[in-house]
Design a protein around this motif. Sequence first.
Motif, PDB file in Angstrom:
ATOM      1  N   ALA A   1      46.681  40.850  24.635  1.00  0.00           N
ATOM      2  CA  ALA A   1      46.600  39.661  25.480  1.00  0.00           C
ATOM      3  C   ALA A   1      45.203  39.048  25.365  1.00  0.00           C
ATOM      4  CB  ALA A   1      46.894  40.025  26.937  1.00  0.00           C
ATOM      5  N   ILE A   2      45.124  37.732  25.456  1.00  0.00           N
ATOM      6  CA  ILE A   2      43.854  37.007  25.347  1.00  0.00           C
ATOM      7  C   ILE A   2      43.608  36.273  26.657  1.00  0.00           C
ATOM      8  CG2 ILE A   2      42.560  35.260  24.079  1.00  0.00           C
ATOM      9  CD1 ILE A   2      44.356  35.854  21.681  1.00  0.00           C
ATOM     10  N   ILE A   3      42.456  36.504  27.267  1.00  0.00           N
ATOM     11  CA  ILE A   3      42.094  35.892  28.539  1.00  0.00           C
ATOM     12  C   ILE A   3      40.873  35.013  28.317  1.00  0.00           C
ATOM     13  CG2 ILE A   3      41.393  36.307  30.931  1.00  0.00           C
ATOM     14  CD1 ILE A   3      42.768  39.026  30.746  1.00  0.00           C
ATOM     15  N   SER A   4      41.009  33.731  28.599  1.00  0.00           N
ATOM     16  CA  SER A   4      39.896  32.797  28.461  1.00  0.00           C
ATOM     17  C   SER A   4      39.014  32.888  29.699  1.00  0.00           C
ATOM     18  CB  SER A   4      40.433  31.374  28.286  1.00  0.00           C
ATOM     19  OG  SER A   4      39.379  30.453  28.149  1.00  0.00           O
ATOM     20  N   VAL A   5      37.687  32.969  29.501  1.00  0.00           N
ATOM     21  CA  VAL A   5      36.757  33.214  30.599  1.00  0.00           C
ATOM     22  C   VAL A   5      35.669  32.137  30.592  1.00  0.00           C
ATOM     23  CG1 VAL A   5      35.320  34.932  31.751  1.00  0.00           C
ATOM     24  CG2 VAL A   5      37.168  35.680  30.249  1.00  0.00           C
ATOM     25  N   LEU A   6      35.543  31.414  31.714  1.00  0.00           N
ATOM     26  CA  LEU A   6      34.473  30.442  31.900  1.00  0.00           C
ATOM     27  C   LEU A   6      33.265  31.131  32.537  1.00  0.00           C
ATOM     28  CD1 LEU A   6      36.496  27.388  33.278  1.00  0.00           C
ATOM     29  CD2 LEU A   6      35.415  27.574  31.034  1.00  0.00           C
ATOM     30  N   PRO A   7      32.099  30.472  32.545  1.00  0.00           N
ATOM     31  CA  PRO A   7      30.929  31.075  33.206  1.00  0.00           C
ATOM     32  C   PRO A   7      31.216  31.433  34.660  1.00  0.00           C
ATOM     33  CG  PRO A   7      30.244  29.221  31.862  1.00  0.00           C
ATOM     34  CD  PRO A   7      31.741  29.221  31.846  1.00  0.00           C
ATOM     35  N   TYR A   8      30.832  32.642  35.037  1.00  0.00           N
ATOM     36  CA  TYR A   8      30.989  33.216  36.372  1.00  0.00           C
ATOM     37  C   TYR A   8      32.448  33.395  36.773  1.00  0.00           C
ATOM     38  CZ  TYR A   8      26.021  33.229  37.224  1.00  0.00           C
ATOM     39  OH  TYR A   8      24.686  33.500  37.156  1.00  0.00           O
ATOM     40  N   ASP A   9      33.374  33.300  35.826  1.00  0.00           N
ATOM     41  CA  ASP A   9      34.747  33.740  36.098  1.00  0.00           C
ATOM     42  C   ASP A   9      34.761  35.249  36.240  1.00  0.00           C
ATOM     43  OD1 ASP A   9      36.050  31.368  36.206  1.00  0.00           O
ATOM     44  OD2 ASP A   9      37.003  31.494  34.242  1.00  0.00           O
ATOM     45  N   GLU A  10      35.679  35.739  37.071  1.00  0.00           N
ATOM     46  CA  GLU A  10      35.888  37.180  37.164  1.00  0.00           C
ATOM     47  C   GLU A  10      37.288  37.517  36.671  1.00  0.00           C
ATOM     48  OE1 GLU A  10      35.578  40.857  40.329  1.00  0.00           O
ATOM     49  OE2 GLU A  10      36.832  39.149  40.782  1.00  0.00           O
ATOM     50  N   VAL A  11      37.368  38.507  35.807  1.00  0.00           N
ATOM     51  CA  VAL A  11      38.641  39.006  35.304  1.00  0.00           C
ATOM     52  C   VAL A  11      38.972  40.284  36.064  1.00  0.00           C
ATOM     53  CG1 VAL A  11      39.889  39.869  33.295  1.00  0.00           C
ATOM     54  CG2 VAL A  11      38.213  38.031  33.027  1.00  0.00           C
ATOM     55  N   LYS A  12      40.152  40.313  36.684  1.00  0.00           N
ATOM     56  CA  LYS A  12      40.610  41.498  37.412  1.00  0.00           C
ATOM     57  C   LYS A  12      41.889  42.006  36.764  1.00  0.00           C
ATOM     58  CE  LYS A  12      38.843  40.334  42.030  1.00  0.00           C
ATOM     59  NZ  LYS A  12      39.215  40.093  43.451  1.00  0.00           N
ATOM     60  N   LEU A  13      41.941  43.305  36.498  1.00  0.00           N
ATOM     61  CA  LEU A  13      43.096  43.922  35.852  1.00  0.00           C
ATOM     62  C   LEU A  13      43.449  45.218  36.561  1.00  0.00           C
ATOM     63  CD1 LEU A  13      41.840  43.597  32.170  1.00  0.00           C
ATOM     64  CD2 LEU A  13      43.480  42.087  33.270  1.00  0.00           C
ATOM     65  N   ASN A  14      44.734  45.510  36.608  1.00  0.00           N
ATOM     66  CA  ASN A  14      45.212  46.805  37.088  1.00  0.00           C
ATOM     67  C   ASN A  14      45.999  47.472  35.965  1.00  0.00           C
ATOM     68  OD1 ASN A  14      44.285  46.759  39.843  1.00  0.00           O
ATOM     69  ND2 ASN A  14      45.831  45.194  40.242  1.00  0.00           N
ATOM     70  N   VAL A  15      45.684  48.716  35.694  1.00  0.00           N
ATOM     71  CA  VAL A  15      46.359  49.472  34.645  1.00  0.00           C
ATOM     72  C   VAL A  15      47.028  50.683  35.299  1.00  0.00           C
ATOM     73  CG1 VAL A  15      46.110  50.691  32.457  1.00  0.00           C
ATOM     74  CG2 VAL A  15      44.592  48.766  32.988  1.00  0.00           C
TER      75      VAL A  15
END
Length: 707
Positions: A263-277
Amino acid sequence: MSSQTCWWSRALILSVFLMIPLCKASLLVAIINTEPLDGNSAEVRAHFSVIAPLPCPSLLNSVCNDGNSSCIAHAVPSPQQGGQPSPGWCVRQWQKTIPSQHSSSITLGSDVGVVLSTRADLSTRKDTRKVNQSPFSALIPPIRVNTNCSRDIPLSVYDLDSDRVRCRYARDDLGECHGNCPQHAFLLLDEASCILRYKGGASEGQYSVKLMVEDFPVPTPFVQMEEKAFSSNPIFLSIIVENKSPDCSALPVFVDESPDANAIISVLPYDEVKLNVTIRSEAESVLEMAIAGPPSLYISPLQNAQESEKSVSLAWVRGPNDFSRLLSICFTANTESVQSEIRCIWLQQRPMNDLPAGTELSCANNTMSLVLPISTMTDLPLDDLQLNDPSCAIFHNTTHVTTNFSLSSCGTRTVHYGSALVYTNTLRSTGVPTPITRRPMLILPLACQITEGQVEGPRYKITMPKEEKVFGKVSFWLEFHRPGEGPLGNLTRTATFRRYSREARVAVKEVNRLEQLDLYVFSNSSVTRAQLLMQGCMESETEDFSGASPIVENSCKRDNKSLEILVQTPQIKVYRLNLAQIKTVGDTMFVECTVSLCVTTQVTDKCPGPCDPVDPNVLVTSFLSSNYTVRSGPVLLLEREVETTTAPTTTTPPTTTTAAPTTTTATTTVATTAANTTASSASKRSSSLAAGLIIVVFPLVFLCLLH
């Protein structure tokens, strides 16, 4: 001059010696990803990622000790680590600008090395008229296979130019082996799909393999190009073959909300990526989730989700960094005998273009204001512009776009990045451009930052609000009731417990004498959204709590002493105590609990769960109070009315308030004492924001289709 000679004249050649001691296990994983520099440079920026055995080698004075001012060691306080294979491993990462025809001998803590080579064609491509982007390889956790079980090992790769990516074994005739290119009969490489297949049958031990990842042009009828690789980047893998006789068909599997592979997640400045595995393992218990990702990746402890399931939470905030445009996060689950599939996802840091001259972003008191000149933005759809909250007003005329909004409105988010507090929003176009209109789109991240450190200009001290300003007047108390009695008797009579293993639930099925007691923990904060957080409870036979033992640990560890009863009221916690497992000699016990309060900055956010640690380097959208200690009077454990202790509530610094015992019916109300008065572990917003604001404006992305 031959075409092969021309290739080498345009190529960048890099040989890297990665060193570790003979007395330790050899290197486990190593990759090098490269990116061309801006302009007509004959150099690339090389990003090194290594998984080394424990003890974790230091980067200090080891990888950037050759006087190269471009070298950056990504040192972090706690490197990512894992326990399998023994003795464990850690991730180390750094980068360096490398000239063409360059070689480096890098020592990472020892004398034994692995030689890796990479080359990149820096000439302008015929099809794109740009310098080629080399393919990226993901840093995968150490690989474990069983001698009798076949296994597919996908090598996650990605190319920003959308080229065809292939993988092959390193070749000695191309100068890639340096005298050491082992190939093994039990391994097959699918070059087109970049899948390494272990066929089984290998003897127990550790085996290494060197691979090269290459990108090739996609055939097109309009541009004729030679079928040869633009660039080659290395992957070094150590494969651990074990002989533990597992069930080859019973591997752990990823379930629920776990990210899909690649999967590809696009990230802007100060974006936060949250994931649960989340992983499910029926045959064996999961010992760890092995995860390798970018620096400052937050990884929660392994948590129990449901029976046979365990999960971790991941979070990453894009702050200012020197990392590559593509960052991988790879994860796998290890049991004692087997390893699950390895999955990788990609974080794509979107590049930002320059802002138009005259752009101004200012923060005053509790507002953010933007003035954006639009003279250079021909055909920008001004009526389609909006902030995170579409209902907030955006104004425009023929020359400028302006907006002014509160830091607590318009969808503004709060990000904790290290010790800084950042308020972020995004101005963007909502329309979808088409090839017919070719109208541009605008994506403009906005950020105002508050820091406690020194900034350009005067020095300011950011003052945090007093705890009472956030939580109101606070008091806590404990009560003890028989199951089915007390203020939540209807709920505890047919209790729903937090999900634990079957063994933990069986321990409290039978009720004889006073073998069960419900512990209520109350708070009456005047802030209705305040949530009660439990750090744990202890019991003691003596009032001085000498020889105390835990009965509730971190509100999440399961044992036979207590189970949490789920209630809907955020300021109440209820636990079913199994007195048969609490080894008290006398007829009474004393209970002490450590508690705190949490308030989220937004109604839709959640406070940390019962097993979630608080990491200040991660986005934290909540305020936490100090920890408070709450003690009960003597709790009678016999089957009769209980003598209890009542004391007035206090929130003074650490003191113990004692009151004469009184007699009630099966209820204990106790004093509240402040266990410590240190500052909260989560930063709090200043009431005078203008005093310490640093304005951070990131360039806009000005997209035009078919440009």
